[in-house]
Motif scaffolding. Structure first.
Motif, PDB file in Angstrom:
ATOM      1  N   ALA A  89       5.182  -3.802 -13.342  1.00  0.00           N
ATOM      2  CA  ALA A  89       6.084  -4.531 -12.440  1.00  0.00           C
ATOM      3  C   ALA A  89       5.786  -6.027 -12.510  1.00  0.00           C
ATOM      4  N   PRO A  90       6.815  -6.855 -12.375  1.00  0.00           N
ATOM      5  CA  PRO A  90       6.574  -8.308 -12.329  1.00  0.00           C
ATOM      6  C   PRO A  90       5.662  -8.661 -11.159  1.00  0.00           C
ATOM      7  N   ALA A  91       4.956  -9.751 -11.287  1.00  0.00           N
ATOM      8  CA  ALA A  91       3.982 -10.160 -10.267  1.00  0.00           C
ATOM      9  C   ALA A  91       4.617 -10.378  -8.902  1.00  0.00           C
ATOM     10  N   SER A  92       5.909 -10.682  -8.868  1.00  0.00           N
ATOM     11  CA  SER A  92       6.577 -10.928  -7.591  1.00  0.00           C
ATOM     12  C   SER A  92       6.938  -9.632  -6.859  1.00  0.00           C
ATOM     13  N   PHE A  93       6.852  -8.486  -7.529  1.00  0.00           N
ATOM     14  CA  PHE A  93       7.187  -7.209  -6.896  1.00  0.00           C
ATOM     15  C   PHE A  93       6.017  -6.710  -6.071  1.00  0.00           C
ATOM     16  N   PRO A  94       6.289  -6.075  -4.925  1.00  0.00           N
ATOM     17  CA  PRO A  94       5.176  -5.566  -4.103  1.00  0.00           C
ATOM     18  C   PRO A  94       4.400  -4.441  -4.784  1.00  0.00           C
ATOM     19  N   GLU A  95       5.040  -3.737  -5.742  1.00  0.00           N
ATOM     20  CA  GLU A  95       4.350  -2.660  -6.449  1.00  0.00           C
ATOM     21  C   GLU A  95       3.243  -3.189  -7.351  1.00  0.00           C
ATOM     22  N   HIS A  96       3.358  -4.467  -7.723  1.00  0.00           N
ATOM     23  CA  HIS A  96       2.392  -5.057  -8.645  1.00  0.00           C
ATOM     24  C   HIS A  96       1.154  -5.481  -7.860  1.00  0.00           C
ATOM     25  N   ARG A  97       0.176  -4.589  -7.829  1.00  0.00           N
ATOM     26  CA  ARG A  97      -1.043  -4.856  -7.070  1.00  0.00           C
ATOM     27  C   ARG A  97      -2.214  -5.192  -7.972  1.00  0.00           C
ATOM     28  N   HIS A  98      -2.055  -4.963  -9.244  1.00  0.00           N
ATOM     29  CA  HIS A  98      -3.204  -5.088 -10.139  1.00  0.00           C
ATOM     30  C   HIS A  98      -2.819  -5.901 -11.365  1.00  0.00           C
ATOM     31  N   SER A  99      -3.677  -6.777 -11.754  1.00  0.00           N
ATOM     32  CA  SER A  99      -3.458  -7.568 -12.956  1.00  0.00           C
ATOM     33  C   SER A  99      -4.250  -6.952 -14.096  1.00  0.00           C
ATOM     34  N   LEU A 100      -3.541  -6.491 -15.107  1.00  0.00           N
ATOM     35  CA  LEU A 100      -4.201  -5.902 -16.265  1.00  0.00           C
ATOM     36  C   LEU A 100      -4.050  -6.764 -17.516  1.00  0.00           C
ATOM     37  N   VAL A 101      -3.406  -7.903 -17.401  1.00  0.00           N
ATOM     38  CA  VAL A 101      -3.176  -8.736 -18.572  1.00  0.00           C
ATOM     39  C   VAL A 101      -4.509  -9.223 -19.121  1.00  0.00           C
ATOM     40  N   SER A 102      -4.677  -9.044 -20.403  1.00  0.00           N
ATOM     41  CA  SER A 102      -5.878  -9.544 -21.065  1.00  0.00           C
ATOM     42  C   SER A 102      -5.453 -10.160 -22.384  1.00  0.00           C
ATOM     43  N   ASN A 103      -6.297 -10.972 -22.949  1.00  0.00           N
ATOM     44  CA  ASN A 103      -5.917 -11.582 -24.216  1.00  0.00           C
ATOM     45  C   ASN A 103      -6.035 -10.601 -25.377  1.00  0.00           C
TER      46      ASN A 103
END
Length: 139
Positions: free
Chosen positions: A43-57
């Motif tokens: 989910a995009p970061a602005s969505f409430p469902e997006h609780r976790h950041s998994l982006v890595s390089n």
């Protein structure tokens, strides 16, 4: 098991056979689980469902981090589901030099597409390379 495999092949259920029947998983409503996974992971970061950041390089995510994101599900079933949908790939270390990678999965869609401003190599770093099964495949 043949009946479950047939239903799974038709897309009515998702069946993950185990070595023993008690190790097998049957997902009766795969669309509900897929919606939960997509809503949480992608989910995009602005969505409430997006609780976790998994982006890595690198796109390599430890399975333990997935376990924290989905505490209500068995992590082996979640990983098998993600692998079956080809949302991620298992990370295997062919040199056996890094035991840290044995419990990780690679999400191509989570690789950061921005070039880092600084490339530093931490003391405990690793290098990985990807192989294709065919010489005509490209990334």
């Amino acid at each position: 098991t043949s009946y479950l495999t047939t239903l799974s092949d038709k897309g009515l259920i998702v069946f993950f056979p185990g070595a023993k029947p008690s190790d097998s998983w049957i997902v009766l409503r795969p669309a509900v689980l897929l919606e939960k996974i997509n809503g949480t992971l992608f989910a995009p970061a602005s969505f409430p469902e997006h609780r976790h950041s998994l982006v890595s390089n690198t796109g390599i995510i430890p399975i333990s981090k997935l376990q924290k994101i989905f505490p209500e599900y068995d992590i082996n079933m979640i990983v098998q589901f993600l692998l079956q949908l080809e949302l991620c790939q298992p990370v295997t270390d062919t040199t056996d030099a890094s035991k840290e990678l044995t419990d990780c999965v690679f999400f191509p869609s989570l690789v950061s597409n921005t070039r880092p401003s600084d490339v530093t190599i931490p003391p405990r770093s690793f290098v990985w390379k990807m192989y294709t099964s065919s010489g005509s495949e490209f990334f």
